[in-house]
Design a protein around this motif. Structure first.
Motif, PDB file in Angstrom:
ATOM      1  N   ALA A  39       0.825  -1.206   0.000  1.00 25.96           N
ATOM      2  CA  ALA A  39       0.000   0.000   0.000  1.00 25.96           C
ATOM      3  C   ALA A  39       0.863   1.260   0.000  1.00 25.96           C
ATOM      4  CB  ALA A  39      -0.941  -0.007   1.200  1.00 25.96           C
ATOM      5  N   LEU A  40       1.973   1.208   0.723  1.00 30.03           N
ATOM      6  CA  LEU A  40       2.842   2.380   0.818  1.00 30.03           C
ATOM      7  C   LEU A  40       3.698   2.573  -0.434  1.00 30.03           C
ATOM      8  CD1 LEU A  40       4.183   2.112   4.475  1.00 30.03           C
ATOM      9  CD2 LEU A  40       2.542   3.769   3.597  1.00 30.03           C
ATOM     10  N   ALA A  41       3.876   1.500  -1.178  1.00 30.19           N
ATOM     11  CA  ALA A  41       4.815   1.526  -2.306  1.00 30.19           C
ATOM     12  C   ALA A  41       4.220   2.142  -3.556  1.00 30.19           C
ATOM     13  CB  ALA A  41       5.314   0.114  -2.601  1.00 30.19           C
ATOM     14  N   GLU A  42       3.386   3.111  -3.413  1.00 21.70           N
ATOM     15  CA  GLU A  42       2.754   3.725  -4.576  1.00 21.70           C
ATOM     16  C   GLU A  42       2.768   5.230  -4.376  1.00 21.70           C
ATOM     17  OE1 GLU A  42       0.370   4.513  -7.892  1.00 21.70           O
ATOM     18  OE2 GLU A  42       0.017   5.254  -5.865  1.00 21.70           O
ATOM     19  N   PRO A  43       3.297   5.965  -5.334  1.00 20.80           N
ATOM     20  CA  PRO A  43       3.509   7.396  -5.186  1.00 20.80           C
ATOM     21  C   PRO A  43       2.283   8.175  -4.706  1.00 20.80           C
ATOM     22  CG  PRO A  43       4.331   6.642  -7.320  1.00 20.80           C
ATOM     23  CD  PRO A  43       3.759   5.462  -6.645  1.00 20.80           C
ATOM     24  N   LEU A  44       1.156   7.949  -5.345  1.00 20.70           N
ATOM     25  CA  LEU A  44      -0.026   8.715  -4.950  1.00 20.70           C
ATOM     26  C   LEU A  44      -0.465   8.361  -3.544  1.00 20.70           C
ATOM     27  CD1 LEU A  44      -2.052   8.573  -8.292  1.00 20.70           C
ATOM     28  CD2 LEU A  44      -0.622  10.427  -7.416  1.00 20.70           C
ATOM     29  N   ARG A  45      -0.390   7.080  -3.239  1.00 24.24           N
ATOM     30  CA  ARG A  45      -0.797   6.664  -1.888  1.00 24.24           C
ATOM     31  C   ARG A  45       0.136   7.226  -0.841  1.00 24.24           C
ATOM     32  NH1 ARG A  45      -2.634   1.618  -4.479  1.00 24.24           N
ATOM     33  NH2 ARG A  45      -0.657   0.589  -4.059  1.00 24.24           N
ATOM     34  N   LEU A  46       1.392   7.293  -1.189  1.00 21.86           N
ATOM     35  CA  LEU A  46       2.348   7.853  -0.249  1.00 21.86           C
ATOM     36  C   LEU A  46       2.057   9.334  -0.041  1.00 21.86           C
ATOM     37  CD1 LEU A  46       4.435   6.674   1.423  1.00 21.86           C
ATOM     38  CD2 LEU A  46       6.094   6.899  -0.414  1.00 21.86           C
ATOM     39  N   GLN A  47       1.660  10.004  -1.108  1.00 21.96           N
ATOM     40  CA  GLN A  47       1.288  11.420  -0.974  1.00 21.96           C
ATOM     41  C   GLN A  47       0.089  11.551  -0.046  1.00 21.96           C
ATOM     42  OE1 GLN A  47       1.385  12.780  -5.379  1.00 21.96           O
ATOM     43  NE2 GLN A  47       1.297  14.643  -4.133  1.00 21.96           N
ATOM     44  N   ILE A  48      -0.854  10.662  -0.229  1.00 24.11           N
ATOM     45  CA  ILE A  48      -2.033  10.690   0.641  1.00 24.11           C
ATOM     46  C   ILE A  48      -1.620  10.487   2.094  1.00 24.11           C
ATOM     47  CG2 ILE A  48      -4.165   9.483   1.248  1.00 24.11           C
ATOM     48  CD1 ILE A  48      -4.593   8.934  -1.727  1.00 24.11           C
TER      49      ILE A  48
END
Lengths: 103, 103
Positions: A16-25
């Motif tokens: 879940a954390l390994a995704e740019p947009l999700r990390l931004q969220i």
DNA sequence: GCCTTCCATCAACTTATTTTGATATATCAA
DNA sequence: TTGATATATCAAAATAAGTTGATGGAAGGC
């Protein structure tokens, strides 16, 4: 079962954390609770995208939501981050226990 | 740049770890250096699969290799795990700094 | 009731990742 | 040199993940 407990949960959080947009969220939520529209504006992302990624994060246990009127507020679940830290700790410890792999 | 430094590197490590087979490889390597054939046997996985995942892990900086004769030995790079821990620490701290998101 | 806003979800599409089976290279042994 | 073993790599196929644009439901204001 692996050497380290909670592997499956940890993996879901990692993914879940390994995704740019999700990390931004996640980073955005790290400064406080936000509704979907706040996130849309802050990250300037289409609503369906935001919702999609929020769902992934929620399923991984990284965030929780609460409805208030028409708004749904999302909040970071710090506990999940701490659990991941714990898991990582176990892993590095396991490595350090068996001398050979850590010079 | 986000609130937390080293995001891009962290993300690559997160992604590399977020895969069942790769996590198995990491756990296996946490008990010491292994050659590809050791891993094949231990995880009972086709050779090309192992090599593929080893490459991903290597590119993320999680492992390093060393050739000896016909064998190539892979070793966990504990430093990479520690860096990830550091990054996670920053993230949780950032969250705890802004009171609202952590009750 | 009617209209608007906030959000979730869905189907079709695009893109990314993983698997498979084959082939190639390097090392060693005979 | 011939043959075997260890590993990497590659193209094609399979699977998974993300995006897009549209639709629908719930809540609230009028």
């Amino acid at each position: 079962m692996g050497l380290v407990a909670g592997q499956t949960e940890a993996r879901e959080v990692l993914k879940a954390l390994a995704e740019p947009l999700r990390l931004q969220i996640i980073e955005s939520l790290s400064t406080g609770e936000k509704c979907v529209c706040d996130l849309m504006e802050e990250i300037s992302l289409a609503q369906s995208k935001i919702s999609f990624h929020l769902k992934v994060l929620k399923e991984a246990g990284l965030i929780t939501d609460r409805q208030s009127g028409r708004w749904v507020y999302y909040k970071l679940e710090v506990r999940a981050l701490m659990d991941l830290q714990g898991w990582l700790n176990q892993l590095t410890k396991e490595c350090q226990r068996t001398s050979s792999s850590c010079e």
